[in-house]
Scaffold this motif. Sequence first.
Motif, short mmCIF file in Angstrom:
data_model
loop_
_atom_site.label_atom_id
_atom_site.label_comp_id
_atom_site.label_asym_id
_atom_site.label_seq_id
_atom_site.Cartn_x
_atom_site.Cartn_y
_atom_site.Cartn_z
N GLU A 137 0.95 -1.15 0.21
CA GLU A 137 -0.20 0.05 0.33
C GLU A 137 0.83 0.94 -0.25
N CYS A 138 0.37 2.34 -1.02
CA CYS A 138 1.43 3.32 -1.39
C CYS A 138 2.63 3.19 -1.26
N SER A 139 2.67 2.39 -2.25
CA SER A 139 3.95 2.34 -3.01
C SER A 139 4.03 2.34 -4.33
N HIS A 140 4.60 2.89 -5.07
CA HIS A 140 4.39 3.88 -6.65
C HIS A 140 6.16 3.46 -7.33
N ILE A 141 5.55 3.08 -8.98
CA ILE A 141 6.37 3.13 -9.86
C ILE A 141 6.06 3.70 -10.87
N ASN A 142 7.31 4.15 -11.16
CA ASN A 142 6.96 5.44 -12.98
C ASN A 142 6.00 4.26 -13.58
N LEU A 143 5.63 4.58 -15.08
CA LEU A 143 5.28 3.79 -15.68
C LEU A 143 4.96 3.92 -16.94
N PRO A 144 5.88 4.06 -18.44
CA PRO A 144 5.17 4.03 -19.26
C PRO A 144 3.85 3.67 -19.58
N ILE A 145 2.68 4.42 -19.92
CA ILE A 145 1.25 3.95 -20.48
C ILE A 145 1.24 5.25 -22.05
N ASN A 146 0.94 4.04 -22.77
CA ASN A 146 0.86 4.84 -24.11
C ASN A 146 1.53 5.63 -24.11
N ASN A 147 2.54 5.28 -24.17
CA ASN A 147 4.16 6.57 -24.21
C ASN A 147 3.67 7.17 -23.70
N ILE A 148 2.69 7.85 -22.36
CA ILE A 148 3.23 8.37 -21.18
C ILE A 148 3.59 7.91 -19.93
N VAL A 186 2.05 5.58 -10.94
CA VAL A 186 1.24 4.47 -10.11
C VAL A 186 1.29 4.02 -8.86
N VAL A 187 0.81 4.05 -8.21
CA VAL A 187 0.27 4.46 -7.05
C VAL A 187 -0.78 3.38 -6.63
N ARG A 188 -0.20 2.14 -5.51
CA ARG A 188 -1.32 0.68 -4.70
C ARG A 188 -1.94 1.92 -3.81
N THR A 189 -3.56 1.70 -4.07
CA THR A 189 -4.22 2.75 -3.21
C THR A 189 -5.68 2.33 -3.16
N SER A 190 -6.49 1.96 -2.86
CA SER A 190 -7.51 2.04 -2.49
C SER A 190 -8.53 2.42 -1.92
N TYR A 191 -9.93 2.96 -2.25
CA TYR A 191 -10.43 3.96 -1.80
C TYR A 191 -11.79 2.93 -1.61
N THR A 192 -11.73 1.30 -1.88
CA THR A 192 -13.33 0.67 -2.07
C THR A 192 -13.06 -0.62 -1.51
N GLY A 193 -12.10 -0.98 -0.74
CA GLY A 193 -12.03 -2.55 -0.67
C GLY A 193 -11.74 -3.42 -1.12
N GLU A 194 -11.34 -2.67 -2.12
CA GLU A 194 -10.65 -3.73 -4.09
C GLU A 194 -9.38 -3.04 -3.69
N GLU A 195 -8.26 -4.57 -4.56
CA GLU A 195 -7.21 -3.99 -5.35
C GLU A 195 -7.49 -2.08 -5.89
N GLY A 196 -6.53 -1.50 -5.90
CA GLY A 196 -6.34 -0.07 -6.77
C GLY A 196 -5.41 0.31 -6.79
N TYR A 197 -5.31 1.46 -8.03
CA TYR A 197 -4.21 1.94 -8.35
C TYR A 197 -4.36 3.34 -9.05
N ASP A 198 -3.90 3.97 -8.44
CA ASP A 198 -4.04 5.42 -8.61
C ASP A 198 -2.98 6.19 -9.99
N ILE A 199 -3.28 6.48 -10.76
CA ILE A 199 -2.47 6.76 -12.12
C ILE A 199 -2.35 8.44 -12.25
N TYR A 200 -0.99 8.89 -11.53
CA TYR A 200 -1.07 10.17 -12.19
C TYR A 200 -0.06 10.84 -13.60
N ALA A 201 -0.56 11.58 -14.79
CA ALA A 201 0.08 11.78 -15.85
C ALA A 201 -0.04 13.69 -16.04
N LEU A 202 0.99 14.14 -16.35
CA LEU A 202 0.34 15.80 -16.92
C LEU A 202 -1.08 16.03 -17.33
#
Length: 357
Positions: A166-177, A181-197
């Motif tokens: 939980e709360c660990s993060h990696i830099n990950l290219p998605i669609n060349n962007i 990407v952060v492991r986090t959950s708001y829902t009680g399920e596995e989840g990931y937040d994705i930040y980009a410009l």
Amino acid sequence: MTSPIHEIHKSLGACFCEIKGWEMPGHYSNPVEEHLNVRSNVGILDLSHRGKVIISGKDRTSFLQKILSQDINSLTPSSGAYSTLLDVKGRMLAYMKIYCDEDSFFIDLEPGLSEIFVQALKHYQFREDVVMEDVTERYGLITVQGPQSRQLLSSVANMDIKDMPECSHINLPINNINTKVVRTSYTGEEGYDIYALRDEIHTVWDALIGPIFGIEALETLRIEAGTPVYFSDMDEHTIPVESNLDKAISYTKGCYIGQETISRIKFRGHVNRTLTGFYINGDIVPVKGDKIIKIIHDIEQNVGVVTSACHSPTLNKIIAMGYIRIECSEQGETVHIESGSQRLPAVVTKLPFYTRD
């Protein structure tokens, strides 16, 4: 204000709602179906309205170590944690997730909290080399939630993403962007937040092929999961221990603002109230601020208050979160909730209402 992918939401038929000055998708179709998609499969949600702050400068770690409740010294690049900012009486001014990068900290907050947070920190800054930037509008944020979220992310990134703490993060290219990407959950399920410009988040959204959901489904999902939210379940009058936020507090680090109160509660006393759950009989959903009543020694007493409530699509019951006096908080205690002219029978239960087995 609007999300950087606002026009995409309009094209998808979103019905919008207002959150702290932002117009965000409330739902696209049936919110109950959107909710159940997340529980059974996966859901994709735009959370670009969440507050985002970057803290840099050579004194950033020592500065935050003496201000925040979490042990900032223990964080290393790619790790993260929950934390709070307290006043001198131990009351919460902000609740956050903090992510450690090589030369800065990236902080995620509830919508509407970033400006409050930055101003509060500046109050404690003297000669320290610390730079605080509110980057809420610089970055977009998409979250992927559900039991198939990692599979979807692995497919989009064309790599096998391993389980992350939980709360660990990696830099990950998605669609060349480039994304964070952060492991986090708001829902009680596995989840990931994705930040980009901001100007690139639409390219990330386009790559994430799957069911979408809105803020209304997020609300029912997070209440089922017993996830408290600042401004709804917590505010500047709340002590984090009341909200069961031990994960945001280090009891072994040195002094920080509000530490004396928190340590005294932990080691020599207790809080007078606690955040807990309620199952409600009937079909009326209470609202924030409704009083919780209990008969004690033949006298009707106000013992708590509702903070969040909904009809649970997963459980098919009315559920609520709220604060109740410690002596009335045992599971199975019967109470009543005064909602308008109605008096709703309710039973105290532990949080969360839902966990994935």
